[in-house]
Design a protein around this motif. Structure first.
Motif, short mmCIF file in Angstrom:
data_model
loop_
_atom_site.label_atom_id
_atom_site.label_comp_id
_atom_site.label_asym_id
_atom_site.label_seq_id
_atom_site.Cartn_x
_atom_site.Cartn_y
_atom_site.Cartn_z
N PRO A 1 23.45 10.28 -4.56
CA PRO A 1 23.42 11.61 -3.95
C PRO A 1 22.72 12.66 -4.82
O PRO A 1 22.99 12.78 -6.01
N GLY A 2 21.78 13.38 -4.20
CA GLY A 2 21.08 14.46 -4.88
C GLY A 2 19.82 14.04 -5.61
O GLY A 2 19.02 14.90 -6.00
N GLU A 3 19.60 12.74 -5.78
CA GLU A 3 18.41 12.28 -6.50
C GLU A 3 17.18 12.39 -5.61
O GLU A 3 17.26 12.26 -4.39
N VAL A 4 16.04 12.62 -6.25
CA VAL A 4 14.76 12.78 -5.53
C VAL A 4 13.83 11.65 -5.92
O VAL A 4 13.65 11.35 -7.11
N ALA A 5 13.23 11.02 -4.92
CA ALA A 5 12.26 9.95 -5.14
C ALA A 5 10.87 10.43 -4.72
O ALA A 5 10.73 11.17 -3.75
N ILE A 6 9.85 10.00 -5.45
CA ILE A 6 8.47 10.30 -5.11
C ILE A 6 7.91 9.18 -4.24
O ILE A 6 8.16 8.00 -4.50
N LEU A 7 7.15 9.54 -3.22
CA LEU A 7 6.52 8.56 -2.34
C LEU A 7 5.01 8.68 -2.42
O LEU A 7 4.48 9.79 -2.52
N ARG A 8 4.36 7.54 -2.38
CA ARG A 8 2.91 7.52 -2.23
C ARG A 8 2.60 6.65 -1.02
O ARG A 8 2.74 5.42 -1.08
N LEU A 9 2.21 7.30 0.05
CA LEU A 9 2.01 6.61 1.32
C LEU A 9 0.52 6.52 1.65
O LEU A 9 -0.30 7.21 1.05
N ASN B 1 4.46 25.67 9.45
CA ASN B 1 4.70 24.53 8.55
C ASN B 1 3.40 23.89 8.10
O ASN B 1 3.36 23.19 7.08
N ILE B 2 2.34 24.13 8.85
CA ILE B 2 1.05 23.49 8.55
C ILE B 2 0.53 23.90 7.17
O ILE B 2 -0.24 23.14 6.54
N TRP B 3 0.93 25.04 6.65
CA TRP B 3 0.47 25.49 5.33
C TRP B 3 1.02 24.60 4.22
O TRP B 3 0.50 24.60 3.11
N GLN B 4 2.08 23.86 4.51
CA GLN B 4 2.67 22.97 3.51
C GLN B 4 2.25 21.52 3.73
O GLN B 4 2.76 20.62 3.05
N ASN B 5 1.34 21.27 4.66
CA ASN B 5 0.95 19.90 5.03
C ASN B 5 0.58 19.08 3.79
O ASN B 5 -0.42 19.34 3.13
N ALA B 6 1.38 18.06 3.51
CA ALA B 6 1.18 17.26 2.30
C ALA B 6 -0.08 16.42 2.36
O ALA B 6 -0.70 16.14 1.32
N ALA B 7 -0.47 15.99 3.55
CA ALA B 7 -1.69 15.18 3.68
C ALA B 7 -2.92 16.00 3.29
O ALA B 7 -3.78 15.53 2.53
N MET B 8 -3.01 17.23 3.79
CA MET B 8 -4.15 18.09 3.45
C MET B 8 -4.14 18.44 1.97
O MET B 8 -5.19 18.42 1.31
N ARG B 9 -2.96 18.75 1.43
CA ARG B 9 -2.88 19.13 0.02
C ARG B 9 -3.20 17.95 -0.90
O ARG B 9 -3.80 18.12 -1.96
N THR B 10 -2.78 16.75 -0.50
CA THR B 10 -3.10 15.56 -1.29
C THR B 10 -4.60 15.30 -1.27
O THR B 10 -5.21 14.96 -2.30
N MET B 11 -5.22 15.48 -0.10
CA MET B 11 -6.67 15.26 0.01
C MET B 11 -7.43 16.25 -0.86
O MET B 11 -8.38 15.87 -1.58
N GLY C 1 0.80 -1.22 0.00
CA GLY C 1 0.00 0.00 0.00
C GLY C 1 0.83 1.26 0.00
O GLY C 1 0.29 2.37 -0.11
N ASN C 2 2.16 1.13 0.12
CA ASN C 2 3.07 2.27 0.08
C ASN C 2 4.00 2.10 -1.11
O ASN C 2 4.52 1.02 -1.35
N ARG C 3 4.21 3.19 -1.85
CA ARG C 3 5.04 3.13 -3.06
C ARG C 3 6.23 4.06 -2.96
O ARG C 3 6.13 5.19 -2.48
N PHE C 4 7.37 3.57 -3.45
CA PHE C 4 8.60 4.34 -3.54
C PHE C 4 8.99 4.35 -5.01
O PHE C 4 9.38 3.33 -5.56
N GLY D 1 -4.65 4.80 6.21
CA GLY D 1 -5.55 4.52 5.10
C GLY D 1 -5.80 5.69 4.18
O GLY D 1 -6.47 5.56 3.16
N MET D 2 -5.27 6.88 4.53
CA MET D 2 -5.46 8.07 3.70
C MET D 2 -4.26 8.27 2.78
O MET D 2 -3.11 8.12 3.21
N PRO D 3 -4.49 8.60 1.50
CA PRO D 3 -3.38 8.79 0.56
C PRO D 3 -2.57 10.03 0.89
O PRO D 3 -3.13 11.05 1.31
N LEU D 4 -1.27 9.94 0.69
CA LEU D 4 -0.38 11.07 0.94
C LEU D 4 0.73 11.02 -0.10
O LEU D 4 1.43 10.01 -0.22
#
Length: 249
Positions: free
Chosen positions: A102-110, A222-232, A90-93, A114-117
Motif C-alpha cells: 500500500p502506498g508504493e509507486v511503480a514506474i511503467l514503460r509501455l 487533462n490533455i496538458w498532462q498527456n504522458a504520451a506527448m510528454r514522453t515523445m 516490450g512493456n516494463r513494470f 509501438g510508441m514509448p510511454l
C-alpha cells in the motif's frame, strides 16, 4: 459531574486500514531503478474513473485455474512476486523495492502502438487476496485496476478488473481506433501467463461493459498532462540535453 469515559476503540482506525495507501494526493517515487523514468509520475495526482474524459468502461478478465489445488492467497502471492514477468514483451513494470505494498509507486514503460510511454501506478490497496493499482495524471486512462482471486465451485479463479475512462480526447480517440482491443490483449496475455505460472493452460474470459457512454468535457484539460506527448517530446529532445551536459562537463 463526571464525563462519560471514551471507548478507546473510537479513535482506532478500521481493521483494514493497513491495507490502504495512507497518502494518495500525490505520487512519490521512493527509488528510481536503472532504465526507469519518473517524468510523468513524481508529484502527479492520482485520478479516479470519475476524473477522466472518455466513456466509462468496466473490463473483467478471468481465468479458471482448473485441475490444481491452489488457494486464492497463494495465487495473489505468486502474482505479486512475479507481476512484471507476466506482462507482454516490450512493456516494463519497475516494481518498488518493498514490492506491491500500500502506498508504493511503480514506474511503467509501455509501448502502446509501438510508441514509448513513460508513466506509473500507485498501489492503492493490497491484502492477501487482492490488490488495486491507481493511475496518475497523464496516464492512458484514469482509473483503478484490481487484481483478485477467489474460489468458485471448488476452483480458484484469478481476475483482473479495470474501471476506467480515457484520460483525455487524444486517448479517447486512440481507444476508439483500436486501443481498447490492445488493452484487452494486454490483460488477456497477463492472465494467460499467470495461469501458465501455475502450470495451467486455460482460456481467459473477457467481459466489457460500458458504464457511462457520455464524454466529460469538463475534464478536457487533462490533455496538458498527456504522458504520451510528454514522453515523445522528452525523447526527441534527448540529444539537446546530452549536448548541454557535455558542454558543462
Amino acid at each position: 459531574m463526571s464525563s462519560t469515559p471514551k471507548n478507546p476503540e473510537d479513535n482506532e482506525q478500521p481493521r483494514d486500514a493497513i491495507y490502504w495507501a495512507q497518502q494518495t494526493s500525490e505520487f512519490r517515487v521512493s527509488h528510481l531503478q536503472t532504465g526507469a523514468l519518473d517524468l510523468n509520475v513524481e508529484g502527479r495526482r492520482g485520478l479516479s474513473p470519475l476524473q477522466g474524459f472518455g466513456q466509462m468502461w468496466e473490463k473483467l478478465y478471468r481465468v479458471r485455474l482448473s485441475g490444481i489445488t491452489v488457494s486464492p492467497a497463494e495465487v495473489i502471492k505468486g502474482w505479486k512476486e512475479n507481476f512484471p514477468a507476466f506482462w507482454p514483451q516490450g512493456n516494463r513494470f519497475f516494481a518498488p523495492l518493498t514490492g506491491i505494498a500500500p502506498g508504493e509507486v511503480a514506474i511503467l514503460r509501455l509501448a502502446p502502438g509501438g510508441m514509448p510511454l513513460s508513466t506509473g501506478v500507485m498501489v492503492l490497496y493490497a491484502d492477501e487476496e487482492s490488490f488495486t493499482l491507481m493511475t496518475p495524471q497523464g496516464h492512458i486512462f484514469a482509473g483503478w485496476i484490481t487484481f483478485s482471486a477467489y474460489e468458485d465451485d471448488g476452483c480458484t479463479v484469478a481476475q483482473a478488473q479495470v474501471l476506467m475512462r480515457a484520460s483525455d480526447p487524444l486517448y479517447e480517440l486512440g481507444m476508439r481506433l483500436g486501443g481498447s482491443k490492445v488493452e484487452d490483449k494486454f490483460w488477456e496475455h497477463t492472465l494467460t501467463a499467470l495461469a501458465a505460472h501455475f502450470e495451467v493452460k486455460a482460456q481467459v474470459e473477457t467481459r466489457v461493459t460500458c458504464m457511462d457512454p457520455k464524454l466529460q468535457w469538463s475534464e478536457v484539460r487533462n490533455i496538458w498532462q498527456n504522458a504520451a506527448m510528454r514522453t515523445m517530446i522528452y525523447t526527441m529532445t534527448s540529444p539537446v540535453r546530452w549536448m548541454r551536459k557535455r558542454r558543462k562537463s
